[in-house]
Design a protein around this motif. Sequence first.
Motif, PDB file in Angstrom:
ATOM      1  N   ALA A 139      11.402   3.636  -1.562  1.00 13.57           N
ATOM      2  CA  ALA A 139       9.539   3.448  -2.265  1.00 13.57           C
ATOM      3  C   ALA A 139       9.173   4.772  -2.448  1.00 13.57           C
ATOM      4  O   ALA A 139       8.622   6.056  -2.953  1.00 13.57           O
ATOM      5  CB  ALA A 139       8.845   2.530  -2.084  1.00 13.57           C
ATOM      6  N   ILE A 140       8.691   5.519  -1.044  1.00 12.48           N
ATOM      7  CA  ILE A 140       7.455   5.784   0.067  1.00 12.48           C
ATOM      8  C   ILE A 140       8.316   7.164  -0.422  1.00 12.48           C
ATOM      9  O   ILE A 140       8.173   8.461  -0.741  1.00 12.48           O
ATOM     10  CB  ILE A 140       6.689   5.731   0.943  1.00 12.48           C
ATOM     11  N   PHE A 141      10.216   7.578  -0.051  1.00 10.98           N
ATOM     12  CA  PHE A 141      10.503   8.308  -0.003  1.00 10.98           C
ATOM     13  C   PHE A 141      10.554   9.159  -1.058  1.00 10.98           C
ATOM     14  O   PHE A 141      11.201  10.361  -1.350  1.00 10.98           O
ATOM     15  CB  PHE A 141      11.512   8.273   1.054  1.00 10.98           C
ATOM     16  N   VAL A 142      11.033   8.044  -2.262  1.00 14.21           N
ATOM     17  CA  VAL A 142      11.355   8.791  -3.672  1.00 14.21           C
ATOM     18  C   VAL A 142       9.981   9.561  -4.275  1.00 14.21           C
ATOM     19  O   VAL A 142      10.064  10.633  -4.844  1.00 14.21           O
ATOM     20  CB  VAL A 142      11.829   7.971  -4.307  1.00 14.21           C
ATOM     21  N   ARG A 143       8.645   8.899  -3.601  1.00 11.53           N
ATOM     22  CA  ARG A 143       7.494   9.100  -4.279  1.00 11.53           C
ATOM     23  C   ARG A 143       7.490  10.543  -4.004  1.00 11.53           C
ATOM     24  O   ARG A 143       6.912  10.530  -4.537  1.00 11.53           O
ATOM     25  CB  ARG A 143       6.464   7.976  -3.939  1.00 11.53           C
ATOM     26  N   VAL A 144       7.392  10.511  -2.962  1.00 13.79           N
ATOM     27  CA  VAL A 144       6.971  11.583  -1.827  1.00 13.79           C
ATOM     28  C   VAL A 144       7.900  12.983  -2.613  1.00 13.79           C
ATOM     29  O   VAL A 144       7.193  14.027  -2.428  1.00 13.79           O
ATOM     30  CB  VAL A 144       7.297  11.589  -0.716  1.00 13.79           C
TER      31      VAL A 144
ATOM     32  N   VAL B 216       0.593  -0.949  -0.324  1.00 16.38           N
ATOM     33  CA  VAL B 216      -0.101  -0.106   0.043  1.00 16.38           C
ATOM     34  C   VAL B 216       0.684   1.470  -0.235  1.00 16.38           C
ATOM     35  O   VAL B 216       0.741   2.447  -0.975  1.00 16.38           O
ATOM     36  CB  VAL B 216      -0.966   0.434   1.403  1.00 16.38           C
ATOM     37  N   MET B 217       1.628   1.333   1.019  1.00 16.68           N
ATOM     38  CA  MET B 217       3.078   2.376   0.801  1.00 16.68           C
ATOM     39  C   MET B 217       3.417   2.804  -0.697  1.00 16.68           C
ATOM     40  O   MET B 217       3.693   3.998  -0.642  1.00 16.68           O
ATOM     41  CB  MET B 217       4.406   2.230   2.139  1.00 16.68           C
ATOM     42  N   ILE B 218       4.129   1.784  -1.398  1.00 15.05           N
ATOM     43  CA  ILE B 218       4.881   1.632  -2.456  1.00 15.05           C
ATOM     44  C   ILE B 218       4.036   1.741  -3.973  1.00 15.05           C
ATOM     45  O   ILE B 218       4.196   2.764  -4.060  1.00 15.05           O
ATOM     46  CB  ILE B 218       4.810   0.622  -3.071  1.00 15.05           C
ATOM     47  N   SER B 219       2.197   1.751  -3.695  1.00 21.63           N
ATOM     48  CA  SER B 219       1.534   2.643  -4.811  1.00 21.63           C
ATOM     49  C   SER B 219       0.286   3.728  -4.121  1.00 21.63           C
ATOM     50  O   SER B 219      -0.242   4.448  -5.207  1.00 21.63           O
ATOM     51  CB  SER B 219       0.401   1.315  -4.657  1.00 21.63           C
ATOM     52  N   SER B 220       0.959   4.819  -2.698  1.00 18.72           N
ATOM     53  CA  SER B 220       0.356   5.497  -2.306  1.00 18.72           C
ATOM     54  C   SER B 220       0.251   6.288  -3.216  1.00 18.72           C
ATOM     55  O   SER B 220       1.800   6.698  -3.467  1.00 18.72           O
ATOM     56  CB  SER B 220       0.787   5.734  -0.724  1.00 18.72           C
ATOM     57  N   ASN B 221      -0.951   7.726  -3.200  1.00 22.87           N
ATOM     58  CA  ASN B 221      -0.066   8.863  -3.958  1.00 22.87           C
ATOM     59  C   ASN B 221      -1.390   9.819  -3.517  1.00 22.87           C
ATOM     60  O   ASN B 221      -1.064  11.308  -4.056  1.00 22.87           O
ATOM     61  CB  ASN B 221      -1.180   8.660  -6.093  1.00 22.87           C
ATOM     62  N   ASP B 222      -1.385   9.522  -1.682  1.00 16.76           N
ATOM     63  CA  ASP B 222      -2.248  10.807  -1.571  1.00 16.76           C
ATOM     64  C   ASP B 222      -1.268  10.334  -0.022  1.00 16.76           C
ATOM     65  O   ASP B 222      -1.238   9.541  -0.008  1.00 16.76           O
ATOM     66  CB  ASP B 222      -2.980  11.190  -1.354  1.00 16.76           C
ATOM     67  N   LEU B 223      -1.729  11.507   0.950  1.00 18.63           N
ATOM     68  CA  LEU B 223      -0.801  11.285   1.743  1.00 18.63           C
ATOM     69  C   LEU B 223      -2.063  10.133   2.589  1.00 18.63           C
ATOM     70  O   LEU B 223      -1.188   9.763   3.875  1.00 18.63           O
ATOM     71  CB  LEU B 223      -0.776  12.894   2.671  1.00 18.63           C
TER      72      LEU B 223
END
Length: 476
Positions: A251-256, A120-127
């Motif tokens: 992953a989430i570090f990079v995406r954010v 879920v973290m890897i795919s998250s597109n909102d906070l």
Amino acid sequence: MNLTLPALGPALPEIVILVGALALLFLGAWRGEAARPVVDFGAILLLVLAGAIVVLLPGGTLSTFGGSFLLDPFARFLKILALAGAAAALLMSFDFLRAEKLERYEFGILVLTATAGMLVMISSNDLITLYLGVELMSLSLYVMAAIQRDSVRSTEAGLKYFVLGALSSGMLLYGASLVYGFTGTVGFPGIAAAAKAGSLGLVFGLVFLFAGLAFKVSAVPFHMWTPDVYEGAPTPVTAFFAAAPKVAGIAIFVRVAIDAFPNIVPQWQQIVIFLAIASMVLGAFAAIGQRNIKRLMAYSSIGHVGYTLVGLAAGTPAGVAGVLVYMAIYVAMTLGTFACILAMRRNGEAIEEIDELAGLARTQPMVAFLLGALLFSLAGIPPLAGFFAKFYVFLAAIEARLYALAVIGVVASVVGAYYYLRIVKLMYMDEPKAAFEPMARPLGFVLGITGLFVLLFFVYPAPLVAAAQAAAQSLF
């Protein structure tokens, strides 16, 4: 919004894992500890099935839940990596848990729920999706750290992790609320559009958000839980902690950074450069005096997070591709090394002291050879895979004109090589101690695959590098 099953397609791997985990939980509650072999086998099967679904879902970028959940090439790459890390760590745990009389059916279910949180973290597109993923993963990990209830060390590790984890979740949530307050949206595309104007409040929110994420990947100065939790938790739990959750955190570090704040790169770049330098330097120097191999691996993982963040600091497609290649190689090196640590048993007792590896080359030459290769790779010595991991992130930093960061990274690598090479010297040059028990088959399997990957990566690196570049490109 009418959510039919095809609309939920992008979230199918997470749904399969969570529905399967619930079914296994009911089975465990009904049959008690007798259900453990079925639960363990079922958990590995579910992780493999989820990986197959990720591969077989239609290509391109898919989204669901009103755009708050994305399945793009970046998410696919890291999901497969997280699932492989979780499955390997679970496979390695079986014999250890049996020997330590820790056979609890809950263990496999906790691995599944933690992995679902990571996906879920890897795919998250909102906070909001990001926070849900972080909490689902973290709550499972807190319980896993303290699963050995009779052990003071394990209970203490779980408690430390829980208290500090709750603090980091609070910082993450506070940062998210500030970002929402100053942009009026929780979605990453909306935040990116609103951030163009730039405001001091938004930067404050960004700092708190990054502080919460830095804790999840154990970057300095939010690393304080790592050595104690790695040492105190049962070794299979430590192996899991060191591999899969790191993938989701990075992953989430990079995406954010890339998706939500592409317009204020200079602001977050300074934070990432500081985290990278502090982590590389502390990881290199603090590990030198360690005598417990799990504590050594904790400081090693802090150092490797620093090297990974060098790629993110570049803020370019090449930098993100370097991060992805680094994570793939890091997971392989870490799992292989932990397979050897789990095999350190004598007279039914688990051994954790580094000095007990003395003379391993004479008692178990093949294990010593593969462990030596993994340690050389962790040190970044060519032509092993670890050298290429560092090469790609340092190259991206140089192309982004972050010369000082690259130089500090190379110097930290040289210092860090000392404690890896000391273990190789112990195995090959010191008088042998009593032999360890023969290695269990699952451990031998994981060690064989990771050892060959690290040794032969330079022969044909193209598929992994091409996949990482395609995944990185999808963010820009």
